[in-house]
Design an enzyme around this catalytic site. Sequence first.
Site, PDB file in Angstrom:
ATOM      1  N   GLN A 233      -9.747   1.847   2.615  1.00  0.00           N
ATOM      2  CA  GLN A 233      -8.510   2.200   3.550  1.00  0.00           C
ATOM      3  C   GLN A 233      -9.108   2.977   4.321  1.00  0.00           C
ATOM      4  O   GLN A 233      -8.772   2.760   5.763  1.00  0.00           O
ATOM      5  CB  GLN A 233      -7.821   3.221   2.550  1.00  0.00           C
ATOM      6  CG  GLN A 233      -6.805   2.361   1.565  1.00  0.00           C
ATOM      7  CD  GLN A 233      -6.162   1.478   1.726  1.00  0.00           C
ATOM      8  OE1 GLN A 233      -5.480   1.295   2.684  1.00  0.00           O
ATOM      9  NE2 GLN A 233      -6.127   0.416   0.737  1.00  0.00           N
TER      10      GLN A 233
ATOM     11  N   TYR B 152      -6.866   0.315  -6.699  1.00  0.00           N
ATOM     12  CA  TYR B 152      -6.185  -1.036  -6.519  1.00  0.00           C
ATOM     13  C   TYR B 152      -5.454  -1.100  -5.139  1.00  0.00           C
ATOM     14  O   TYR B 152      -5.340  -0.062  -4.460  1.00  0.00           O
ATOM     15  CB  TYR B 152      -5.696  -1.570  -7.818  1.00  0.00           C
ATOM     16  CG  TYR B 152      -4.133  -0.783  -8.144  1.00  0.00           C
ATOM     17  CD1 TYR B 152      -3.656   0.099  -7.383  1.00  0.00           C
ATOM     18  CD2 TYR B 152      -3.839  -1.384  -9.528  1.00  0.00           C
ATOM     19  CE1 TYR B 152      -2.468   0.635  -8.048  1.00  0.00           C
ATOM     20  CE2 TYR B 152      -2.731  -0.707  -9.869  1.00  0.00           C
ATOM     21  CZ  TYR B 152      -1.938   0.269  -9.348  1.00  0.00           C
ATOM     22  OH  TYR B 152      -0.834   0.862  -9.794  1.00  0.00           O
ATOM     23  N   GLU B 153      -5.206  -2.157  -4.842  1.00  0.00           N
ATOM     24  CA  GLU B 153      -4.538  -2.481  -3.651  1.00  0.00           C
ATOM     25  C   GLU B 153      -5.574  -2.138  -2.297  1.00  0.00           C
ATOM     26  O   GLU B 153      -4.881  -1.395  -1.300  1.00  0.00           O
ATOM     27  CB  GLU B 153      -3.165  -1.946  -3.229  1.00  0.00           C
ATOM     28  CG  GLU B 153      -2.170  -2.439  -2.330  1.00  0.00           C
ATOM     29  CD  GLU B 153      -1.945  -3.911  -2.715  1.00  0.00           C
ATOM     30  OE1 GLU B 153      -1.659  -4.262  -3.773  1.00  0.00           O
ATOM     31  OE2 GLU B 153      -1.866  -4.506  -1.742  1.00  0.00           O
ATOM     32  N   GLY B 154      -7.002  -2.362  -2.483  1.00  0.00           N
ATOM     33  CA  GLY B 154      -7.776  -1.789  -1.554  1.00  0.00           C
ATOM     34  C   GLY B 154      -8.421  -0.283  -1.929  1.00  0.00           C
ATOM     35  O   GLY B 154      -7.666   0.699  -1.800  1.00  0.00           O
TER      36      GLY B 154
ATOM     37  N   ARG C 160       0.919  -1.179  -0.046  1.00  0.00           N
ATOM     38  CA  ARG C 160      -0.098  -0.047   0.017  1.00  0.00           C
ATOM     39  C   ARG C 160       0.846   1.326  -0.071  1.00  0.00           C
ATOM     40  O   ARG C 160       0.390   2.237  -0.491  1.00  0.00           O
ATOM     41  CB  ARG C 160      -1.029  -0.059   1.165  1.00  0.00           C
ATOM     42  CG  ARG C 160      -2.060  -1.327   1.169  1.00  0.00           C
ATOM     43  CD  ARG C 160      -3.086  -1.292   2.196  1.00  0.00           C
ATOM     44  NE  ARG C 160      -3.929  -2.027   1.609  1.00  0.00           N
ATOM     45  CZ  ARG C 160      -5.158  -2.606   2.223  1.00  0.00           C
ATOM     46  NH1 ARG C 160      -5.285  -2.271   3.442  1.00  0.00           N
ATOM     47  NH2 ARG C 160      -5.938  -3.393   1.640  1.00  0.00           N
TER      48      ARG C 160
END
Lengths: 595, 595
Positions: free
Chosen positions: B447, B440-442, B296
């Site tokens: 978040q 992306y990546e959450g 992240r």
Amino acid sequence: MPSYKAPVADVSFLLTDVFGIEQYGSLPGFSDLSGEMIDAIAGEAAKLCEEQLQPINLSGDREGCVRHADASVTTPKGFKPAFRNYVEGGWLSLSANPDYGGQGLPYTLAAVVNEFASSANMSFAMYPGLTAGAIAAIDVHGSEAIKATYLPKMIAGTWTGTMNLTEPHCGTDLGLIRTRAKPNADGSFAITGTKIFISAGEQDLTENIIHLVLARVDGAPEGVKGISLFVVPKFHVNPDGTPGARNGVACGSIEHKMGIHANATCVMNFDGATGYLIGEMNRGLNAMFVMMNEARLGVAIQGLAQSEVAYQNAAAYAKDRLQGRALTGTKAPDKAADPIIVHPDVRRTLLTIRAFNEGARALVLWNALKSDVAHRGGDAAAREMADEQLGLMTPVLKGFLTDRGFDNCVMAQQMFGGHGFIEEWGMSQFVRDARIAMIYEGANGIQALDLVGRKLPRNGGKALMAYFGEVGGLIKDASVDETLKPFAAALQTGVGHLQQASMWLMQNGMGNPDNAGAASVDYMHLFGLVALGQMWLMQARVAAERLKAGPDAAMSTKLTLARFYFERMLPETALRLARMQAGAATVMALPAEAF
Amino acid sequence: MPSYKAPVADVSFLLTDVFGIEQYGSLPGFSDLSGEMIDAIAGEAAKLCEEQLQPINLSGDREGCVRHADASVTTPKGFKPAFRNYVEGGWLSLSANPDYGGQGLPYTLAAVVNEFASSANMSFAMYPGLTAGAIAAIDVHGSEAIKATYLPKMIAGTWTGTMNLTEPHCGTDLGLIRTRAKPNADGSFAITGTKIFISAGEQDLTENIIHLVLARVDGAPEGVKGISLFVVPKFHVNPDGTPGARNGVACGSIEHKMGIHANATCVMNFDGATGYLIGEMNRGLNAMFVMMNEARLGVAIQGLAQSEVAYQNAAAYAKDRLQGRALTGTKAPDKAADPIIVHPDVRRTLLTIRAFNEGARALVLWNALKSDVAHRGGDAAAREMADEQLGLMTPVLKGFLTDRGFDNCVMAQQMFGGHGFIEEWGMSQFVRDARIAMIYEGANGIQALDLVGRKLPRNGGKALMAYFGEVGGLIKDASVDETLKPFAAALQTGVGHLQQASMWLMQNGMGNPDNAGAASVDYMHLFGLVALGQMWLMQARVAAERLKAGPDAAMSTKLTLARFYFERMLPETALRLARMQAGAATVMALPAEAF
């Protein structure tokens, strides 16, 4: 595949219930305009937009426009028949001058249709949209002969129109224009130069294209006072009105753009093309600027339109997409996961967009009505005041609605997670198309300068004073109602910030214009926030009244949206004011080379 | 054609002067790290990024990746040699484990290189970036045999790595994963299923690709507690370590995306592909999540990186583009117009981006150092505290930096007027590429939920308390300095808002989680604003000190940027707090069908 449903009911609510359009019955074109007629017209427009324009939006983006070796341009599949249907449905001629075949209906209705068409297919809507602008320019400034030659064909949609202003080295600063106009013996001019970013500059939809072109007559003064406006047809017009030989203007290339791929944005080369002066010589910018308010309102509508269609698709996805469980416990135990609409942050996002959309639509129509009064009102004083008020609000509409419209498309795209980034889902297109509205027809920074530098001080701040009177009266009326009281109080706070901000500009911007420049964009947004608050209080007033008669889901939703706006969106006014009050000192502190 | 110059001097200022990297000398990999060495390493990385990666960025966007009928994928022109040079320069192995051929240098340095590479060419940087993530996962969770088989080749850049999590029906909610793993007799598994959005899933850069895949072993529990992690090579690995026969995994298609066109985002089809379990069975999500903070942080860096390169190009354009005259009178009388950098609103825009960039870079490196302490520190308590603090700040970094990074790219694009919308100028690409980092990546909403729902309450709010202690001490120290006093006071106000907000969450979010959900994104931004304020006060402290020794243009600029941040950007904390305090009632009021 994205979808679209035109907000006919909301338009009807605004025009009939909130703004009482029957009060305008004495204006030309308004006399027969009952609520039923508005519904019928909006309903027909909705049908065309939903069934014919929206289905070719995504494919148009993918396909784009193609320029061929002979400088001709092909629009995407389906655009030609759709344009025919648009024209035959009477949508291009809706508010045009009846003397030349127009229907003479209110501009306000044209604004409604423009929103629907722009939501359904922004690239497509620009072809008739630019034509409408050119029609208006010729109607106001053209000689009788020119009007008779061009207007009937343009209003009939047989020919389209374009606006040719920008050149490679000048966009905002039109005083730098280099395109030359050399007088011919017959009173016409030979136009030579290169124009860029010409939307709909070439296409295969119509048999002729009528270019309005800014150029400098040989020997004219330097700068903006030496610019004249010309009409330059793609094909010369024969005495019988049919297109004749090719004129010396051609599309040199099509730009590769971030969005609006289905609208041909052309480099236009003028090589001794025959042009005819429109309006007074060297007063070309003035001639263009007469059309500016409506042109800018048209772009503001694009911001709203993309935000609306993006909202609709995000809301549908949020109700459909199953992922995770509600924070407060499972809501759909029969399914593998809850629909993401259960999540507060998803709702917060959707409500932020929706509260903007329904406020912005009100603001657009409110100002479209002012445009109708300004152009058609019987009373000269009322006409002038409407024009002043529209002039004041125009940069706010253009800058605020397109900035927020774009942001909203991004937020709506975010609801789709990874799918939002994939072109087939269509959300990327809304973002990419909406982006241009912040730039063209005067970039939003220029709108903000126009607001603080020209519109505010004009006539001693008359329009602003009138605005404060208008909104003050609304607040006063609403304050006595229990439901509306908290909304009125919130709006009063926002208006207070706008008043402080206006005062600050007067006290700090006159002596040091950099203070005004550094504050301009924040002021524009502060004004927009208050204006939307005004629109929400007007809507809430009607909703609260109607709810007294009994339950009404649509009106309850309106009140919730108003509450959301006043609780979460309007408070931004304080931040905008604080930023303005920081002044220009730090902004201007660095030498240019430090950037 | 856009350009890029890596901010080597700023990195050096931050690591050496502001964060005193020499204090970390006892950590493995830090011992020889003098200021000169940092400059040398950063300078070499800069050279590669500026001269080799940046020149193929725009062409890579235009060209994209192409999938062929045999499921192979070709990356754009120049990517293959550039990847070779990247690997041979030692940039992929920089911070990797020396036991398997890595250089063992700090992660912090890898973060620096990642910023430069992402600015120069985000699509390219993802190929080594994802490989680094896969290397870390295998290094932590792999058996000795697996580490010996894969790590040397991956660290050498002979093979790349990917992460296979998302499926068509599940992104955020990985408990819904359907890809199955069936045990084979030899202890391996047969993996079958479809993964989507797999970045770098197929390419022609390396002889093998090592996929990390989340799947459900037959008979595993439902939900997240039944997911395991597997390593699935594209080509089986022969006993001698060379690639052998093709494994049952192939790229089914490449997505058509809004941006990062030069990175192949693949649908990956696993058809009984042989995979090897990594970490414990059914604990696959935990295995992935160990890598989450750095992954992240890597995406946060992408937000910063696009903002930085967009700023550089906008600043250059603003100094070059001649248009109009300064509000305070002509500045370049010898030219047809003044450069637009004379305008306060242009400067305001550029300063907004720049103050973010230099604050965000500090925040990234500050947290990268925490990551190094967490993974390499000698003292267990210090390691744990660093890990807690990094965990708390990770969602802030990812959400805040990518939201703002994207906004900044849009603002930078706006400086170009119409040219900003034309692909050849490159500004559109920065916007389109930056967009994915918010997703992306959450996705950033996730978040924010991670922040308020998991990170804040963890261990009784220990990390947050430590944060308030850290920033409180800084404010106290700075308050005694005349130059820093106003900055410290502004930061104190922001910290106060963050404290109120945290308290509000504790009091209102526990009983009704919807309150926490409705407040989450505003809280994340409020936290980010305060964290950037902290970084600016730390930088201003050093700048003020150095200016006591005499004039220093770079340090004067730092102070001006700090002043701009505290005057115009940090005040947003009040708005974020006010929005949070509005609570969830209105947000949750409507029935789902009203949307």
